[in-house]
Design an enzyme around this catalytic site. Structure first.
Site, PDB file in Angstrom:
ATOM      1  N   LEU A  36      51.221  27.491-106.212  1.00 33.79           N
ATOM      2  CA  LEU A  36      50.873  26.097-105.880  1.00 33.79           C
ATOM      3  C   LEU A  36      50.833  25.953-104.363  1.00 33.79           C
ATOM      4  O   LEU A  36      51.821  26.275-103.702  1.00 33.79           O
ATOM      5  CB  LEU A  36      51.922  25.117-106.422  1.00 33.79           C
ATOM      6  CG  LEU A  36      51.890  24.711-107.896  1.00 33.79           C
ATOM      7  CD1 LEU A  36      53.061  23.798-108.185  1.00 33.79           C
ATOM      8  CD2 LEU A  36      50.588  24.002-108.241  1.00 33.79           C
ATOM      9  N   HIS A  37      49.716  25.466-103.836  1.00 32.03           N
ATOM     10  CA  HIS A  37      49.693  25.236-102.394  1.00 32.03           C
ATOM     11  C   HIS A  37      48.718  24.131-101.980  1.00 32.03           C
ATOM     12  O   HIS A  37      48.739  23.690-100.846  1.00 32.03           O
ATOM     13  CB  HIS A  37      49.317  26.526-101.654  1.00 32.03           C
ATOM     14  CG  HIS A  37      47.857  26.867-101.747  1.00 32.03           C
ATOM     15  ND1 HIS A  37      47.318  27.441-102.867  1.00 32.03           N
ATOM     16  CD2 HIS A  37      46.839  26.694-100.867  1.00 32.03           C
ATOM     17  CE1 HIS A  37      46.017  27.617-102.670  1.00 32.03           C
ATOM     18  NE2 HIS A  37      45.700  27.177-101.476  1.00 32.03           N
ATOM     19  N   ARG A  38      47.837  23.681-102.895  1.00 27.14           N
ATOM     20  CA  ARG A  38      46.855  22.663-102.519  1.00 27.14           C
ATOM     21  C   ARG A  38      47.549  21.354-102.149  1.00 27.14           C
ATOM     22  O   ARG A  38      48.451  20.892-102.870  1.00 27.14           O
ATOM     23  CB  ARG A  38      45.885  22.399-103.672  1.00 27.14           C
ATOM     24  CG  ARG A  38      45.069  23.603-104.117  1.00 27.14           C
ATOM     25  CD  ARG A  38      43.873  23.797-103.245  1.00 27.14           C
ATOM     26  NE  ARG A  38      43.089  24.956-103.671  1.00 27.14           N
ATOM     27  CZ  ARG A  38      42.039  25.412-103.029  1.00 27.14           C
ATOM     28  NH1 ARG A  38      41.657  24.816-101.910  1.00 27.14           N
ATOM     29  NH2 ARG A  38      41.373  26.458-103.465  1.00 27.14           N
ATOM     30  N   ASP A  41      46.581  26.763-108.529  1.00 24.64           N
ATOM     31  CA  ASP A  41      45.556  25.863-107.990  1.00 24.64           C
ATOM     32  C   ASP A  41      44.698  26.603-106.965  1.00 24.64           C
ATOM     33  O   ASP A  41      43.965  25.993-106.193  1.00 24.64           O
ATOM     34  CB  ASP A  41      46.182  24.605-107.370  1.00 24.64           C
ATOM     35  CG  ASP A  41      47.194  24.899-106.272  1.00 24.64           C
ATOM     36  OD1 ASP A  41      47.306  26.076-105.855  1.00 24.64           O
ATOM     37  OD2 ASP A  41      47.889  23.960-105.824  1.00 24.64           O
TER      38      ASP A  41
END
Length: 831
Positions: free
Chosen positions: A642-644, A721
Site C-alpha cells: 500500500l502506498h497510493r 494498489d
C-alpha cells in the site's frame, strides 16, 4: 562474437576461477555475444562428482544463456600430485577433442591454473586457426613448488618449458594483478602483451545485509565475535595458524571469539581432526557450500580472514576473497604480504598481519572484537572502495573490450602505445560519439518502479555499438532498500549522474528535478532523453528535454486510469503529449494515444520492460531465502503493498482496508513490506493499536527486488494498489486484488490474474474467498510480454534514426553533381 572459454572449473563449484568465469561470461551474454564454456563435471575439491551430475563423455546444458559443455575427465581430489596431473591432462585432451565440434569461435580464452587448461587453449587455437587469449590467475607450476606439492625436478623442468610455450602461443595475456604481470615480464613476456583486469565482486550476490540469525543459531554462534575463512582449505592457505590462535584465545579465556572455517580441501580433514583432539570448540568447520549460500554465511561474520603461507611467490597474489568480503562491508584480517597488503591499506579495509603468525592473528582478532566501531568503519571503507573500483560489471566490460581488440586479425602484433598499461581507460562518451557517430541517450531513473524498467533498457543500449547510454538517477527514492539495493540486484550500472533531490511535495520535487536536470542536458548534449513510467521524475525530465529541443522517448506510454485525482495520471498525460517516441506495453495504451490525437507514426507497441526484468531475474529470485527468514515455508500466506496517497493519506480509507485485512489475516499471514510513506501515516493516524489487533498482519521493512519477487511467486494471494505488481502477478499467475477503483493496466484484469476490488471490505473479502477456493479465471500472458521489450525499443530507435539520416542524406547534395555529402544532426535524431 562467439567466445569459446576453456575452464576446468565452473559452477556449481564455487571457487574463484569458477565464479570469475561464470560472472564474466553471463555479462558478455547480456552484451549480445555468444559464449560456449568447455568444463568438466563439478567435483572440486573432494574429487566426488556433485549430486545431480555425472562424469560422462559429453554433456551439454544452458546456464543463464551460456552454452556449457561438460567433458569426461579422470576425477581426482584436490591433493597429491600424480593423480591431479592425470586429472588435468585428461581435461586437456577432452577439451581439445570436443572443441573441434563447437561452432567456429572468433576467439578462444583459456584460464590457468589449472596449467593444462591453458595448454588446451593453445592447441585449440592452432587447430581452429583463431586467436588465443590466456588468462593467468596464478603462476603455475611455480605456485605448487612454493607449497611443497611438487619435488620432481625433471617433471618441473618439463612443466616450465610448457609454461613458456603456452605464453608464446597466446596473442594476449590477461592477468588478475600487477604482481602477476611483473612475474610474467621477468619470465620474458613482453609488457605490451599483458593486460591486468583484477578480480572483483558480483553486486547481484554480494552486498551489505543483515546478519542471518538462522545461520548463527544453526552453528551455535550465539553472540560471539565471528572471524570466518571462506574458500578452499588447501595446502597454500596455511590455516594451521587458526588452530594455534584458537588455542591462545582459549588459554586466555576469550570465549567470546570463534573462528568459522567454511569450505573443503586437501587439509580440511587434518585440521578438523586436530581441532577435535585439542578440544578447540572455538573453531567451527562447515563443509563445502553452494555459492548462493555464501553471502548468508558471510553476513554472520564480524570479520573475514584471508590467509596464505609465508612465501615470496604469494606476494604477487590478490585473493578474490578480499573483494567478496569487502563488498559485504566486512573488515579483513589479511595474512598475505605484497600486493594484497598494499591493496588493503589503500582501501583502509582491515588489518594486516604477518602470515602464519598466531600471535599477530590473536592480537588482530582481539582488537576488532574489543572495538566494534572500528570493525564497522573498516568494513564500510572497504565497501565504498570496491564498489567504486572493483564492480564485476565494469571489469567484465573492460575484459570484453580486450577480447574484441585482440581477437581482431589486425591486432596480432601489439601496438607500441599499449605497452606497460594495465588497460587504458575507456574514452569519454562524447569522444566515442564523435568517433563512431553514435546516438547519445540519457536514461532517467528516479523511483523504485523505474529501476525494473530501466534495467533491461540499459542492457539493450549497452549491447548496441550505435548507442551511447548515460544513466541519470534523480534520487527521488534514495534509501538503501528503495534504491541502492535495486541497482545492485538488477545489474544497473552506477549512475553517471545522481541529482539527489530527495523527497518533497509534488511541486517542490518536480521543480528541483527540473533545475538539476537542465544542467545535465546542457553539459552532455544528448540526442534524446528516455523516461519511463509516471513518477515526478518522468514529467520533470521530460519538460526539460523538450524545452531544450531534445527528443523525448516515453516508455510505458498511453496507460490511463481516467482518474485525474491521481498525480500519476497527470504525469502520464503530460509526458505523452510531449514525447516524440511513445512505446506502449499493451494495446490499450496504443488506443488511448490515438484517441487523444497523437500521430500513429510516433506510437510503437513493444511489450512490457517490467516483464523483461522479471523473466531475467526469476531464477535468481528462486534462490532467495526470504521464506526461511520469515518462517513461511509450507504455509499459505498473502502479500500486501500500500502506498497510493488515495489509500494511505486518508485515515478513513486506510481504516476500511484494515477492516478487510482483519478477515483475511484470520485465515493466513499477510506479509506487509511497508512503504516509508505508509509507515509515517500509521503513526500520524494513531493506527498502531489497530495494527496490534491484527497479529497475522506482519509489517516488515521494504524488501529488495529478488526477495520480493520470491515472496510474490510463492504467495496464494497479493493485495496491492501498485500498477507494476498487477503486471508481475499476471506473469506469475498469482491472484491479485487491486485495492483501487480503477487501473491504468486494464489488460491485467481482462486476461491476467488481476481483479479490481476497490476498498469495500465486503467486496475485498468476497474476492479473497473466490481466490483461495480456486474460483479464479485462468490468467493468460498478454502479447509481447516475452522478455524482449527492451530489445524492440532499441531496434526501433536505431531504425527510426537510420530512416531520418537517410532522408537527410537524400536531400543534401554538393554543388558538384558527381559528389554526395551525408549530413546528420550530431550523432542521432534530428534536432
Amino acid at each position: 562474437m562467439h567466445i569459446l572459454f576453456l575452464s576446468h572449473y565452473f559452477p556449481p563449484e564455487c571457487n574463484a576461477p569458477a565464479s570469475r568465469t561464470y560472472e564474466n561470461c553471463k555479462r558478455w551474454i547480456r552484451r549480445g555475444h555468444t559464449v560456449t564454456v568447455i568444463t568438466c563435471a563439478p567435483n572440486v575439491p573432494d574429487g566426488v562428482v556433485y549430486e545431480g551430475h555425472k562424469n560422462k563423455l559429453y554433456q551439454s546444458e544452458n546456464v543463464e544463456g551460456i552454452h556449457v559443455i561438460r567433458v569426461w575427465t579422470y576425477i581426482a581430489a584436490n591433493k597429491g600430485t600424480i593423480r591431479r596431473i592425470i586429472n588435468y591432462v585428461s581435461y586437456m585432451f577432452s577439451a581439445v577433442l570436443f572443441s573441434l565440434f563447437v561452432k567456429r569461435p572468433e576467439v578462444i580464452i583459456a584460464t590457468s591454473p589449472q596449467f593444462f587448461c591453458g595448454c588446451a587453449g593453445a592447441i585449440v587455437s592452432r587447430l581452429r586457426r583463431v586467436p588465443f587469449i590466456l588468462e593467468i590467475r596464478d603462476i603455475w607450476p611455480e605456485s605448487i613448488v612454493a607449497v611443497g606439492a611438487l619435488g620432481n625436478k625433471w617433471l618441473l623442468r618439463v612443466l616450465e618449458w610448457l609454461e613458456l610455450r603456452m605464453y608464446a602461443a597466446a596473442r594476449h595475456i590477461v592477468t588478475v594483478g600487477q604482481g602477476y604481470r611483473q612475474k610474467l615480464i621477468e619470465k620474458g613476456v613482453r609488457a605490451e602483451a599483458i593486460s591486468v583486469i583484477t578480480n572483483g565482486f558480483d553486486h547481484e550476490i554480494f552486498y551489505p545485509r543483515q546478519s542471518d540469525e538462522k545461520i548463527r543459531q544453526r552453528y551455535n554462534l550465539n553472540h560471539e565475535f565471528v572471524c570466518s575463512y571462506v574458500g578452499t582449505i588447501g595446502m597454500a592457505c596455511g590455516l594451521e595458524v587458526v588452530l594455534r590462535t584458537a588455542k591462545l584465545l582459549k588459554n586466555s579465556r576469550r570465549n567470546d571469539i570463534k573462528f568459522l572455517l567454511v569450505g573443503a580441501g586437501a587439509v580440511k580433514e587434518q585440521l578438523q581432526r586436530q581441532a577435535l583432539e585439542e578440544n578447540l570448540d572455538n573453531v567451527v568447520f562447515i563443509g563445502r557450500q553452494d555459492r548462493h549460500l555464501i553471502p548468508g554465511i558471510v553476513s554472520v561474520s564480524d570479520a573475514c580472514l584471508v590467509h596464505l603461507k609465508k612465501r615470496d611467490l604469494f606476494k604477487t597474489v590478490l585473493p578474490s576473497k578480499i573483494f567478496e568480503a569487502t563488498a559485504m562491508a566486512k573488515p579483513i584480517i589479511l595474512g598475505v604480504e605484497g600486493y594484497a597488503a598494499e591493496f588493503l591499506k589503500e582501501a583502509n579495509a582491515g588489518v594486516c598481519i604477518e602470515p602464519e603468525n598466531a600471535e599477530q592473528l590473536t592480537e588482530a582478532v582481539e582488537n576488532l572484537a574489543n572495538d566494534r566501531q572500528l570493525c564497522h568503519s573498516l568494513g564500510q571503507a572497504g565497501y565504498e572502495y570496491v564498489k567504486k573500483h572493483h564492480d564485476r560489471d565494469s571489469l567484465a566490460n573492460d575484459y570484453l573490450d580486450t577480447i574484441v581488440r585482440f581477437s581482431n586479425p589486425a591486432s596480432k602484433q601489439p601496438r607500441q602505445e599499449d605497452a606497460a598499461m594495465i588497460w587504458p581507460p575507456k574514452p569519454s562518451i562524447s569522444t566515442r560519439m564523435k568517433e563512431n557517430d553514435t546516438m547519445k541517450i540519457i536514461n532517467v531513473v528516479g523511483a523504485r518502479p523505474n529501476f525494473m524498467k530501466v534495467a533491461p533498457i540499459m542492457t539493450a543500449c549497452r549491447n548496441s555499438e550505435a548507442i551511447e547510454p548515460l544513466l541519470v538517477h534523480t534520487g527521488q527514492h534514495y534509501d538503501e532498500k528503495m534504491s541502492d539495493l535495486f541497482f545492485r540486484q538488477l545489474g544497473i550500472p552506477e549512475p553517471d549522474v545522481n541529482l539527489e533531490v530527495g523527497s518533497a511535495s509534488h511541486a517542490v520535487q518536480t521543480a528541483e528535478v527540473m533545475k538539476a536536470f537542465e544542467h545535465v542536458v546542457l553539459e552532455h548534449e544528448p540526442d534524446a532523453v528516455l523516461v519511463v513510467g509516471d513518477v515526478n521524475s518522468t514529467i520533470a525530465c521530460g519538460l526539460v528535454a523538450v524545452k531544450l529541443g531534445v527528443k523525448l522517448i516515453h516508455v510505458e506510454a498511453g496507460l490511463r486510469s481516467f482518474d485525474r485525482s491521481m498525480p500519476e495520471e497527470i504525469n502520464r498525460l503530460l509526458t505523452d503529449s510531449l514525447s516524440d517516441f511513445l512505446f506502449c506495453s499493451e494495446q490499450s495504451g496504443v488506443d488511448n494515444l490515438i484517441r487523444e490525437g497523437i500521430s500513429k507514426e510516433k506510437i510503437f507497441l513493444v511489450g512490457n520492460v517490467m516483464i523483461d526484468t522479471l523473466l531475467n531475474n526469476k531464477s535468481k529470485a528462486n534462490k532467495s531465502n526470504i521464506l526461511d527468514q520469515l518462517n513461511l515455508n509450507g504455509d499459505g500466506y498473502a502479500v500486501l503493498t500500500l502506498h497510493r496517497p488515495v489509500n494511505v493519506d486518508n485515515s478513513i480509507t486506510f481504516g476500511r482496508i484494515l477492516d478487510a485485512l482483519e478477515v483475511i489475516q484470520n485465515d493466513m499471514p499477510i506479509i506487509f513490506p511497508i512503504h516509508p510513506r505508509t509507515r509515517r501515516n500509521v503513526a500520524s493516524f494513531h493506527l498502531g493499536n489497530r495494527l496490534e489487533e491484527l497479529p497475522n498482519l506482519r509489517l516488515i521493512d521494504p524488501l529488495g527486488y529478488l526477495d520480493f519477487l520470491k515472496l510474490m511467486t510463492s504467495a496464494r494471494l497479493v493485495l496491492t494498489d501498485s500498477g507494476g505488481i498487477q503486471e508481475e502477478t499476471t506473469i506469475l499467475k498469482v491472484p491479485c486484488l487491486t485495492l483501487r477503483e480503477n487501473t491504468e493496466r486494464p489488460i491485467t484484469a481482462e486476461i491476467g490474474s488481476n481483479r479490481i476490488v476497490g476498498i469495500d471490505p465486503d467486496k475485498i473479502s468476497q474476492a479473497y474467498r473466490q481466490a483461495i477456493n480456486g474460483n479464479w479465471r485462468e490468467p493468460q500472458i498478454p502479447p509481447f510480454w516475452d522478455g524482449c521489450a527492451a530489445e524492440r525499443i532499441v531496434k526501433t530507435l536505431l531504425e527510426e534514426n537510420l530512416k531520418v539520416r537517410s532522408e537527410k542524406a537524400s536531400m543534401v547534395k554538393h554543388n558538384d553533381s558527381t559528389e554526395r555529402v551525408l549530413v546528420t544532426s550530431g550523432g542521432g535524431f534530428p534536432g
